[in-house]
Design a protein around this motif. Structure first.
Motif, PDB file in Angstrom:
ATOM      1  N   ALA A 142      55.790  92.642  15.984  1.00 23.77           N
ATOM      2  CA  ALA A 142      55.201  91.851  15.844  1.00 23.77           C
ATOM      3  C   ALA A 142      56.436  90.738  14.259  1.00 23.77           C
ATOM      4  O   ALA A 142      56.733  92.457  13.399  1.00 23.77           O
ATOM      5  N   MET A 144      56.522  87.960  12.830  1.00 23.79           N
ATOM      6  CA  MET A 144      56.010  86.340  12.860  1.00 23.79           C
ATOM      7  C   MET A 144      54.502  86.997  12.497  1.00 23.79           C
ATOM      8  O   MET A 144      54.084  87.442  13.544  1.00 23.79           O
ATOM      9  N   HIS A 145      53.824  85.636  12.048  1.00 23.20           N
ATOM     10  CA  HIS A 145      52.471  85.860  11.794  1.00 23.20           C
ATOM     11  C   HIS A 145      51.970  84.731  11.355  1.00 23.20           C
ATOM     12  O   HIS A 145      51.988  84.159  10.609  1.00 23.20           O
ATOM     13  N   ILE A 146      51.378  84.122  12.272  1.00 26.78           N
ATOM     14  CA  ILE A 146      50.436  82.947  11.601  1.00 26.78           C
ATOM     15  C   ILE A 146      48.927  82.901  12.043  1.00 26.78           C
ATOM     16  O   ILE A 146      48.388  83.556  12.504  1.00 26.78           O
ATOM     17  N   ILE A 156      48.623  87.333  20.940  1.00 25.56           N
ATOM     18  CA  ILE A 156      49.959  87.264  20.966  1.00 25.56           C
ATOM     19  C   ILE A 156      50.207  85.655  21.055  1.00 25.56           C
ATOM     20  O   ILE A 156      49.660  85.147  21.846  1.00 25.56           O
ATOM     21  N   GLU A 158      53.169  84.214  20.600  1.00 23.92           N
ATOM     22  CA  GLU A 158      54.168  83.819  21.247  1.00 23.92           C
ATOM     23  C   GLU A 158      55.194  84.601  21.426  1.00 23.92           C
ATOM     24  O   GLU A 158      55.467  85.498  20.822  1.00 23.92           O
ATOM     25  N   PHE A 160      58.908  86.207  22.048  1.00 17.69           N
ATOM     26  CA  PHE A 160      60.226  85.757  21.453  1.00 17.69           C
ATOM     27  C   PHE A 160      61.448  86.760  22.504  1.00 17.69           C
ATOM     28  O   PHE A 160      62.675  86.136  22.992  1.00 17.69           O
ATOM     29  N   VAL A 176      57.476  89.672  19.125  1.00 13.39           N
ATOM     30  CA  VAL A 176      56.491  88.584  19.332  1.00 13.39           C
ATOM     31  C   VAL A 176      55.249  88.201  17.959  1.00 13.39           C
ATOM     32  O   VAL A 176      56.223  88.443  17.193  1.00 13.39           O
ATOM     33  N   LYS A 177      55.261  86.599  18.074  1.00  6.67           N
ATOM     34  CA  LYS A 177      54.750  86.355  16.787  1.00  6.67           C
ATOM     35  C   LYS A 177      52.967  86.639  17.041  1.00  6.67           C
ATOM     36  O   LYS A 177      52.414  86.430  17.769  1.00  6.67           O
TER      37      LYS A 177
END
Length: 180
Positions: A142, A144-146, A156, A158, A160, A176-177
């Motif tokens: 991971a 990124m985290h949203i 997951i 997105e 990358f 992944v995000k």
């Protein structure tokens, strides 16, 4: 007659002495044979034990060698695939770009498909990391985290960069995000 009686007695005594001597000799021989037999049995047991230990040691060596050879092979495949992953990434990016030259796009597509078939023949598989699948820290990285309510927790959002694995061994984690 007395002489004859004495001769008979003497002959009987001689026979008795001879019989006793023969019995003693037979007992001595039997004792010697038994000790020789037990010595041979002990020697046989020792040699048999050494043989069984050597056979077990050789079997263990064979198993260790096979496991080591398989491990080295898997490491070599992983090393070679890791070196080719940059090329796969570039081919994937080239496929994602719009182009008006259909023959060019088809050539890139064929090259990418052939590379993926080669990976598959080596036992290398792509790690499942499509948006909406559950995040697994053993397979995914991971970056990124949203916070997004349209996704569940630890899902997951997105991808990358695709991840690959050889059997259970991860060659490259999928980048992944992750949502929520």
């Amino acid at each position: 007659m007395a002489n004859e009686k004495e001769n008979l007695q003497t002959e009987e005594e001689v026979e008795t002495v001879q019989t006793e001597a023969a019995n003693e000799t037979a007992e001595t021989q039997a004792g010697t044979e038994e000790s020789a037999l037990s010595a041979l049995q002990a020697q046989y047991d020792e040699l048999n034990d050494r043989y069984l230990r050597m056979a077990a040691e050789y079997d263990n060596f064979r198993k260790r060698s096979r496991a080591e050879r398989d491990s080295v092979h898997a490491e070599a495949v992983a090393y070679a695939v890791k070196a080719l992953l940059a090329t796969v990434d570039n081919l994937s990016r080239a496929l994602a770009q719009p182009t008006e030259d259909a023959a060019y796009k088809q050539g890139i597509e064929m090259t990418y498909n052939q590379m993926m078939e080669s990976f598959q023949s080596l036992g290398v598989t792509e790690i499942v990391s499509e948006p909406g699948t559950v995040f697994d820290p053993n397979l995914h990285n991971a970056v990124m985290h949203i916070d997004d309510d349209s996704f569940g927790e630890n899902v997951i959002a997105e991808v990358f960069q695709k991840g690959f694995q050889l059997g259970d061994k991860v060659i490259r984690h999928a980048m992944v995000k992750v949502a929520n």
